[in-house]
Scaffold this active site. Structure first.
Site, PDB file in Angstrom:
ATOM      1  N   GLN A 238      15.416 -36.511  26.086  1.00  0.00           N
ATOM      2  CA  GLN A 238      15.116 -35.172  26.569  1.00  0.00           C
ATOM      3  C   GLN A 238      13.768 -35.151  27.270  1.00  0.00           C
ATOM      4  OE1 GLN A 238      15.336 -33.092  22.874  1.00  0.00           O
ATOM      5  NE2 GLN A 238      13.896 -34.466  21.895  1.00  0.00           N
ATOM      6  N   HIS A 268      12.043 -19.010  12.402  1.00  0.00           N
ATOM      7  CA  HIS A 268      12.086 -20.001  11.324  1.00  0.00           C
ATOM      8  C   HIS A 268      12.245 -19.370   9.948  1.00  0.00           C
ATOM      9  CE1 HIS A 268      10.591 -22.577  14.643  1.00  0.00           C
ATOM     10  NE2 HIS A 268      11.481 -23.366  14.101  1.00  0.00           N
ATOM     11  N   ASP A 292      10.164 -30.355  15.314  1.00  0.00           N
ATOM     12  CA  ASP A 292       8.851 -29.694  15.422  1.00  0.00           C
ATOM     13  C   ASP A 292       8.237 -29.392  14.055  1.00  0.00           C
ATOM     14  OD1 ASP A 292      10.284 -27.480  14.549  1.00  0.00           O
ATOM     15  OD2 ASP A 292      10.555 -26.691  16.568  1.00  0.00           O
ATOM     16  N   ASP A 312      15.729 -36.459  12.972  1.00  0.00           N
ATOM     17  CA  ASP A 312      15.642 -36.043  14.373  1.00  0.00           C
ATOM     18  C   ASP A 312      15.817 -37.285  15.239  1.00  0.00           C
ATOM     19  OD1 ASP A 312      14.388 -33.418  16.026  1.00  0.00           O
ATOM     20  OD2 ASP A 312      14.258 -35.354  17.047  1.00  0.00           O
ATOM     21  N   ASP A 346      20.424 -40.825  14.949  1.00  0.00           N
ATOM     22  CA  ASP A 346      21.431 -39.879  15.404  1.00  0.00           C
ATOM     23  C   ASP A 346      22.057 -39.225  14.177  1.00  0.00           C
ATOM     24  OD1 ASP A 346      23.236 -39.042  17.803  1.00  0.00           O
ATOM     25  OD2 ASP A 346      24.555 -39.415  16.104  1.00  0.00           O
ATOM     26  N   ALA A 347      22.029 -37.898  14.128  1.00  0.00           N
ATOM     27  CA  ALA A 347      22.442 -37.190  12.920  1.00  0.00           C
ATOM     28  C   ALA A 347      23.883 -37.515  12.523  1.00  0.00           C
ATOM     29  CB  ALA A 347      22.270 -35.691  13.128  1.00  0.00           C
ATOM     30  N   ASP A 365      19.795 -27.594  12.790  1.00  0.00           N
ATOM     31  CA  ASP A 365      19.003 -26.853  13.780  1.00  0.00           C
ATOM     32  C   ASP A 365      18.971 -27.670  15.068  1.00  0.00           C
ATOM     33  OD1 ASP A 365      17.336 -25.023  14.953  1.00  0.00           O
ATOM     34  OD2 ASP A 365      15.518 -25.751  13.990  1.00  0.00           O
TER      35      ASP A 365
END
Lengths: 505, 537
Positions: A238, A268, A292, A312, A346-347, A365
């Site tokens: 990204q 949040h 984040d 993540d 990778d989730a 999320d």
């Protein structure tokens, strides 16, 4: 060479270096408030540090006993190099170094000290050519006129026309030119004149290159589409962009807003607390996406959370939000908490390798399903894996885009969870920078409403009546029939694209 | 005399030119794999093989380890007949469903998908249930497929007019007339999908032999697909391309080389149902049908004799058993098997040379299968391109190739911009007389094949040369059969399939179309016939 022309050159130098000196100070101050916010503090501390460094430089000048001219020329070269490159360095290294302030004040101090050396050296060089009262009067008058010129040029011409990075390079070159001119006129009185000239030429070429490439440097650092970019980086996954305008820090991934510092607490708190307040146990928590660390910050408010695993994909994201002081201040250093384990994977693949019933609460999320790769993370196949990894009475919360702007996309996610055997409780919250935003609580077991009594103290958005309101859907966001999102139809990506396209028009 | 300056100029110029040349035709590493034609051609290069002195014994010899052979061996094994010898010419059993793998991905060498089976394909449905591809049934009894095996969205895209469009129907920039023709063709194939004969059977079923025998449908076997389109006045280049592409993709033949029955079967036999997929969905894996090969081979490893060419299968004089003479390429020595029965699962152009007794039947020759080339391109990044996103099957309009499938398409993870991949690029060599095409194919070098594939793909991916890391090539001398006019329902197909005593036959060539379901079903049915025969003795 007449004495008169030497005198004129040296006095002209005073004027130029005074201008340059103030420009570096203004650039550092502007960049600091631009990148760090709070302009009063930044300007005040940068100017203070700079003036103090000048004092140190002036004092140090007493240790220069011989070869005054040679030292002066070298100071011009190096102040030109460091001052000229200062803006590019500060911009470019903003995201790369752990403590930006250390870099900032080191640069300010170095430039200040060198600028502080200049005037005392010049005074001593000119001592024998002018009467003392004349000398002091002329040098200081020129110094202050140069400062006035700089302070007018900076806001009116330099920032709007050249930009900070290019202005710094420009004035760096002026410093070097002063050094080179001095060399040329007084070469018979300077030892190693040729060697110095070579160094000066080299630095001039470097600064010239920087000046020519500033456009690219700036677009790299500032991004083409954002006005107040303070960090931009393309990773294999990204483009990460941080902006700061009017004191509002924002994160964009691939051009999509992820949070605004002003109202991220709304997002949040709504994302995290309803799920944890509904979960029978909270010891083991898994967060997927959310590099984040802002969701983790909220999760850590719950004392009975024992361990948080954050998965993540992008190591650049978690590294940035673990190390950068501006960002760790925002997420409260959540990613450095001993309870938190950060996994860059990778989730989907990672989750497949996890034991069954391993978590009490799972938070998904992910970025919105704007492409086929992301759509997989909202599919029946993915939710089946989540269900397997979740305790039989555990709770899942999913962020699932705006039920107002993308109503069918929102309900597609709800229906996909329904089709995978979850009981669901859809809810939404208003986040000014996003608009009306949607979430869902899901559990393989009967899902009680979240109990407001459990909410941790210190929240800015959620309280008992607000929590209850989240679960009420007005008519324009109410349930609509949709397809179920599967890997082999990617119904969500298709609907999402359609709806946001319409919404944007 | 040449001046020094002039000389230098010339030398620099030459070096620059050489540099450009090298850049243009950079040597892509890789190899031509698959040894079959050298081995196989010993069958008709007059080379008689020596006969083994000693004889090995088994219950059933299975000759040929493609899908039909593996299915037969597996069915016999599961039915309790464990003493089997499966003789396979190649180093690995699998036939057209061969596959390989490298550090980036597994990838196919041939067949790479199966359609959802309709109720006629009971054997196939049972297999998918056994393999866990069907995970259960919904309330209406419809099978639920493993979502990870269903081709992920987006399945297909087409390169035309300088950009990728979604789907294979060439609609981009089409005129109203062309769009109407494409739609009319689609309506007609939909109608045929639901059509049933007076005998209650589907007009077009898989397996082929379970289709209706109504003369109305069988008449379509006598004309070519081109004639069928002409008869409807459908002449738009786009529809012609669309149908011709399908014929080349499925049969390695143009629409003038296959019967209307065969071509329409491709569209109309896709009648599978699923609880969680559309009827025209397909199942696919990174290694293509290599996945099915792998699963079928499980547990049979010790009975598969690879690199073994069976060159003669005949009844033992005096009866009672079958003698299979073979040549073991690994040990460089002859082998003889004596079996109670044999299942010959080779393509028909091989079968007719291996089983001498078939000559007495004076059968009509089977259609000649076209040669094919498959190039597996390993790329250091996913190919970029104008228009619709990378799909599983990526086809170029107006190309003689069939485009490429993406081996990493079924992966679940989010690929980064720098994620490597493997593209499997195909082309049937069916544009000229097949004999010369085959000779030319055998003469071409690795560099020739690379250039053929890359020149084709450069149109859509101008930067592909920069991302190609490796190109591995396989040439199939006789790729797959085709439903030539008259072959499917002309009568000789059944004669080819008729057992010779205890020698049975199973191969998709016997169905006239080369698909997994035909090969598998024929293998299973032949095994069951053999088992019944042995039990009766």
């Amino acid at each position: 060479m007449t004495d008169r022309s030497v005198r004129l050159l040296l006095l002209a130098s005073v004027f130029v270096i005074a201008t340059c000196g103030l420009i570096y100070e203004l650039i550092a101050g502007t960049l600091a408030s631009y990148l760090l916010g709070d302009s009063v503090t930044q300007f005040s501390t940068v100017i203070g540090a700079y003036l103090f460094a000048m004092g140190v430089g002036s004092w140090l000048s007493r240790f220069v006993e011989r070869r005054l001219l040679s030292v002066f020329v070298q100071v011009e070269f190096y102040v030109g190099l460091v001052g000229g490159a200062s803006a590019a360095l500060l911009f470019g290294l903003f995201g790369q170094v752990g403590s930006f302030r250390v870099l900032l004040y080191a640069l300010v101090f170095l430039v200040g000290a060198m600028v502080g050396l200049e005037i005392p050296l010049l005074l001593r060089i000119l001592r024998d050519r002018l009467e003392f009262k004349d000398l002091v009067a002329k040098v200081f008058a020129l110094d202050y006129v140069g400062a006035l010129l700089a302070s007018l040029l900076f806001p009116l011409v330099l920032v709007p026309k050249l930009g900070l990075v290019r202005s710094a390079f420009f004035f760096g070159m002026l410093n070097v030119l002063v050094g080179l001119a001095t060399l040329r006129l007084l070469r018979d009185r300077i030892t190693w004149a040729r060697g110095h000239a070579l160094v000066g030429g080299l630095i001039l070429a470097l600064l010239g290159t920087g000046f020519a490439l500033s456009d690219r440097l700036v677009s790299w650092a500032e991004g083409a589409t954002y006005s107040d970019v303070i960090y931009a980086r393309s990773t294999p996954y990204q483009r990460i962009v941080l902006t700061r305008g009017q004191g509002d820090l924002r994160l964009y991934l691939n051009g999509n807003l992820q949070f605004s510092q002003r109202d991220e607490y709304r997002y949040h708190e709504a994302l995290v607390h309803p799920g944890l307040a509904a979960a029978p146990r909270r010891a083991r928590v898994l967060v997927m996406g959310g590099g984040d660390g802002l969701a983790v910050r909220e999760i850590l408010r719950w004392p009975d959370v024992e361990q948080v695993t954050l998965v993540d994909l992008d190591p650049a994201m978690t590294r940035l939000f673990s190390t950068h002081e501006l960002l760790t201040a925002l997420n409260g250093g959540a990613l450095a908490s001993p309870k938190v384990r950060v996994v860059n994977a990778d989730a989907f693949l990672w989750l497949q390798g996890q034991p069954a019933a391993a978590w009490d609460f799972i938070l998904a999320d992910f970025p919105d399903p704007s492409n086929f790769a992301l759509g997989k993370l909202y599919s029946t196949a993915f939710y089946r894996e989540v269900r397997r990894a979740l305790a039989p009475d555990g709770v899942l919360t999913v962020q699932c885009t705006s039920p107002y702007a993308a109503r069918r996309a929102y309900w597609t996610t709800i229906h996909t969870l329904d089709a995978t055997g979850f009981g669901t409780r859809p809810y939404h919250a208003y986040v000014p920078s996003f608009g009306e935003w949607g979430f869902v609580l899901a559990s393989p077991a009967a899902l009680p409403p979240p109990s407001a009594g459990l909410l941790p103290p210190g929240l800015r958005f959620l309280d008992a009546p607000t929590l209850a309101d989240l679960f009420r859907f007005p008519r324009d966001m109410a349930e609509v029939p949709t397809e179920v999102n599967r890997l082999n139809n990617q119904a969500l990506v298709r609907v999402f694209e359609e709806e946001w396209k319409e919404h944007a028009h | 005399m040449i001046s020094r300056r002039r000389f230098l100029d010339a030398a620099v110029g030459a070096a620059l030119l050489a540099g450009c040349e090298r850049e243009k035709s950079r040597v892509v590493p890789g190899e031509i794999t698959g040894a079959s034609f050298r081995r196989g051609h010993r069958l008709w290069q007059g080379g008689r093989f020596p006969v083994a002195a000693e004889t090995l014994r088994c219950d059933v010899a299975v000759v040929g380890g493609g899908i039909a052979g593996l299915a037969a061996a597996r069915r016999l094994d599961r039915g309790g007949t464990r003493n089997i010898a499966l003789l396979e010419l190649e180093d690995e059993a699998g036939g057209n469903s061969a596959f390989s793998a490298n550090a980036v991905s597994a990838y196919p060498w041939g067949a790479h998908y199966v359609t959802l089976p309709a109720e006629e394909a009971g054997e196939v449905i049972a297999l998918y249930e056994e393999l866990g591809l069907i995970t259960g049934r919904d309330g209406a009894g419809r099978p639920i497929y493993d979502e990870r095996a269903l081709v992920m969205d987006p399945p297909e895209r087409l390169w035309m007019l300088g950009r990728w469009q979604e789907g294979l129907s060439p609609k981009l920039g089409a005129s109203d007339v062309e769009l109407r023709e494409l739609a009319a063709f689609q309506r007609e194939t939909r109608r045929l999908r639901d059509a049933r004969g007076a005998d209650g059977r589907r007009a077009f079923a898989i397996p082929v032999d379970r289709s209706s025998r109504d003369p109305e449908w069988l008449a379509l076997d006598k004309i070519t697909m081109g004639e069928w389109l002409d008869a409807r006045g459908w002449r738009s280049p786009r529809l012609r391309w669309f149908v011709d592409y399908a014929c080349r993709d499925d049969f390695g033949a143009t629409l003038d080389q296959v019967s209307a029955w065969g071509a329409l079967h491709y569209y109309a036999a896709r009648n599978g149902i699923a609880a969680n997929a559309e009827t025209d969905a397909v199942l696919t894996w990174p290694e293509g049908n290599g996945f099915l090969t792998r699963r079928l081979r499980e547990g049979l490893e010790d009975r598969v004799h690879s690199a073994c060419l069976a060159w003669r299968v005949e009844a033992k004089p005096g009866g009672g058993s079958v003698i299979v003479d073979a040549w073991d390429f690994r040990l460089e020595r002859p082998v003889r098997w004596e079996a109670r029965a044999a299942v010959v699962c080779t393509p028909l152009h091989v079968t007719r040379r291996v089983v001498p007794a078939l000559r007495e039947r004076r059968l009509a020759p089977p259609p000649d299968p076209a040669p094919w080339v498959v190039v597996n391109l390993t790329l250091d990044r996913r190919p970029a391109g104008q228009g619709f996103a990378l799909a599983w099957d990526n086809v170029l309009y107006d190309s003689r190739s069939l485009g490429y499938v993406v081996a990493t398409h079924q992966r679940l993870d989010r690929p980064g911009a720098d994620a490597p991949t493997v593209l499997t690029w195909y082309q049937p060599l069916c544009d000229g007389p097949l004999g010369p095409e085959r000779v030319r194919a055998m003469e071409r070098t690795h560099a020739d094949w690379c250039e053929l594939a890359l020149a084709d793909l450069r149109r859509a991916h101008p930067d592909i040369d920069r991302s190609v890391q490796r190109a591995d090539v396989r040439v199939w001398g006789h790729g797959m059969t085709r439903p030539a006019p008259g072959w499917t329902w002309g009568g000789s197909r059944e004669q080819w399939a008729e057992p010779l005593g205890t020698i049975h036959f199973a191969h998709s060539d016997l169905s006239g179309i080369s698909i997994f379901e035909e090969a598998y079903t024929r293998g299973v049915l032949a095994a069951e016939a053999v088992a019944a025969q042995m039990a009766a003795v």
